[in-house]
Design an enzyme around this catalytic site. Structure first.
Site: not given
Length: 270
Positions: A72, A120, A212, A214-215
């Site tokens: 995402h 994801d 923020g 994320s990942g």
């Protein structure tokens, strides 16, 4: 901190229900400043806009040429670069390496309209090899299929928001997130059917990832007594990053080892 969270986490933050929301930008809530460079695989991901670079997500260096992040976090048509050896984003401290992304591989089953479907995860190929130093080193990944026991003490790291709708920090944040097993996390008053067994739930009411983050990585003690990255920050509750019975949800890396090794030609450390 978790940009993925910021996407998914933040995504989860966007709406007013308990459903996860999608928004590629989130931080660690109620965490603390990390020890500088203690997670040398931590990556900051930026995209090009108006002649400059805008922070969007976290990531994990898994090989000198490869970074793992959340699906995402990626938007088609954008140009991305990573910053390795980053700690305080407000200053140039010396160890940073700025490398553009030459290729992007998003998992073919990732669907931004179906967060509960999972998958994801994305891989970024760097335009040049990272120079490995004390501040820049690839993470170890878990064995394929490995499931973290309930209560395992993991930590999330990132530059995501410090509170729901709050500010982004300059310094890398870290927060303790004990693992919540699948049996608990899928109870109806927890995440229920929004979570599948290709995900990892971690954290409680006080500490969580946020927009923020994320990942970025979920860092855990491994089966072989070494630190491993077991999760990619994916989403949090739309009611807020730290919501009771809605722990942070991560993509379970051990479910994608075969895919990662195939796409990176077996170069990652497991």
């Amino acid at each position: 901190m978790l940009q993925l969270l910021s996407s998914l986490l933040l995504v989860a933050l966007a709406s007013g229900s308990d459903q996860p929301s999608f928004n590629p930008s989130s931080r660690v809530v109620n965490g603390e400043d990390a020890v500088p460079y203690s997670k040398p695989w931590q990556v900051a991901l930026y995209y090009q806009v108006n002649g400059g670079w805008s922070f969007t997500c976290g990531g994990t260096l898994i090989d000198p040429f490869w970074v793992m992040t959340a699906g995402h976090c990626i938007s088609s048509g954008r140009t991305y670069r990573v910053v390795l050896g980053e700690y305080d984003r407000s200053v140039i401290e010396g160890p940073e390496q700025f490398i553009t992304v030459s290729d992007i591989i998003v998992h073919p089953k990732w669907n931004s309209n179906c967060l509960s479907c999972g998958n994801d995860i994305a891989l970024l190929k760097l335009s040049q090899s990272a120079v490995l130093t004390e501040e820049v080193r690839p993470a170890c990944l878990p064995p394929a299929g490995y499931i973290l026991p309930h209560g395992t003490k993991c930590c999330v790291t990132g530059w995501g928001r410090l509170s729901t709708g709050g500010l982004l920090p300059n310094k890398l944040q870290i927060g303790l997130l004990p693992v919540v097993d699948y049996e608990h996390c899928t109870q109806p008053d927890w995440w229920g059917s929004y979570v599948n067994n290709n995900m990892v739930c971690a954290g409680g009411y006080e500490v969580s990832a946020c927009n923020g983050d994320s990942g970025g990585p979920l860092n855990c003690p491994g089966e072989r007594d070494k630190h491993e990255v077991h999760g990619v920050t994916s989403f949090v509750s739309s009611r807020g990053c730290n919501t009771e019975k809605k722990p942070t949800v991560f993509t379970r890396v051990s479910a994608y080892i075969d895919w990662i090794e195939e796409r990176t030609e077996g170069n990652v450390a497991t």
